[in-house]
Design a protein around this motif. Structure first.
Motif, short mmCIF file in Angstrom:
data_model
loop_
_atom_site.label_atom_id
_atom_site.label_comp_id
_atom_site.label_asym_id
_atom_site.label_seq_id
_atom_site.Cartn_x
_atom_site.Cartn_y
_atom_site.Cartn_z
N THR A 32 -16.10 -30.75 70.11
CA THR A 32 -17.08 -29.29 69.45
C THR A 32 -16.84 -29.27 68.23
O THR A 32 -16.66 -29.73 67.15
CB THR A 32 -15.69 -28.08 69.71
N ILE A 50 -19.68 -24.15 69.29
CA ILE A 50 -19.73 -24.59 70.72
C ILE A 50 -19.57 -25.82 71.23
O ILE A 50 -19.20 -26.89 70.31
CB ILE A 50 -21.55 -25.37 71.03
N ASN A 51 -19.18 -25.93 72.84
CA ASN A 51 -18.04 -27.21 73.14
C ASN A 51 -19.35 -28.56 73.01
O ASN A 51 -20.65 -28.13 73.51
CB ASN A 51 -17.22 -26.41 74.59
N TRP A 52 -19.06 -29.59 73.97
CA TRP A 52 -19.55 -30.59 74.34
C TRP A 52 -20.75 -30.07 75.47
O TRP A 52 -21.41 -30.50 75.16
CB TRP A 52 -18.32 -31.83 74.87
N SER A 53 -20.12 -29.53 76.20
CA SER A 53 -20.93 -29.70 77.25
C SER A 53 -21.64 -28.08 77.17
O SER A 53 -23.38 -27.62 77.63
CB SER A 53 -20.41 -29.08 78.15
N GLY A 54 -22.28 -27.15 76.32
CA GLY A 54 -23.36 -25.99 75.31
C GLY A 54 -23.31 -24.81 76.25
O GLY A 54 -23.39 -24.17 76.63
N THR A 55 -21.66 -24.92 76.96
CA THR A 55 -21.57 -24.19 78.13
C THR A 55 -20.45 -22.80 77.47
O THR A 55 -20.65 -21.35 78.47
CB THR A 55 -20.45 -24.95 79.30
N SER A 56 -20.10 -22.66 76.74
CA SER A 56 -19.34 -21.82 76.38
C SER A 56 -19.38 -21.85 74.27
O SER A 56 -19.43 -22.89 74.07
CB SER A 56 -17.43 -22.40 76.40
N THR A 57 -19.72 -21.03 74.43
CA THR A 57 -20.16 -20.67 72.24
C THR A 57 -19.56 -19.93 72.20
O THR A 57 -18.65 -18.90 73.21
CB THR A 57 -21.80 -20.02 72.39
N THR A 70 -27.18 -23.84 69.65
CA THR A 70 -27.02 -24.63 70.56
C THR A 70 -26.56 -26.11 70.30
O THR A 70 -26.83 -25.93 68.96
CB THR A 70 -29.07 -24.65 71.14
#
Length: 116
Positions: A32, A50-57, A70
């Motif tokens: 993260t 931002i998390n690894w997958s970019g799905t959570s900010t 991003t």
């Protein structure tokens, strides 16, 4: 180990925009990433993550709607798009990485100065 190098800071007029970049090297899979800032005479504060997958900010309230975080994992780079900048956004901005609860790795920082 993770090495982080920020870039993109500079001097901008109020209302302007900047894009900060954080280039990561080393073990980054699953990380993260976060941006923090420290203004003169103040403590360092959280800005965004931002998390690894970019799905959570996540964003601190003062920057919501103005900053966007991003990441491009293929380039091992995290970005912070900053718009509608205000003089109170003036600070040294730091990139950081964590794999569990605490940010373990930090960059050297990049200065952002917003003139009124």
């Amino acid at each position: 180990q993770v090495q982080l190098v920020e870039s993109g800071g500079g001097l901008v007029q109020a209302g302007g925009s900047l894009r900060l970049s954080c280039a990561a090297s080393g073990r980054t899979f699953g990380s993260t990433m976060g941006w923090f800032r420290q203004a003169p005479g103040k403590e360092r504060e959280f800005v965004s993550s931002i998390n690894w997958s970019g799905t959570s900010t996540d964003y601190e309230d003062p920057v919501k709607g103005r900053f966007t975080i991003t990441r491009d994992n293929a380039k091992n780079t995290v970005y912070l798009e900053m718009s509608s900048l205000k003089p109170e956004d003036t600070a040294v901005y730091y990139c950081a990485a964590r794999f569990q609860w605490q940010y373990e790795y930090w960059g050297q920082g990049t200065q952002v100065t917003v003139s009124s």
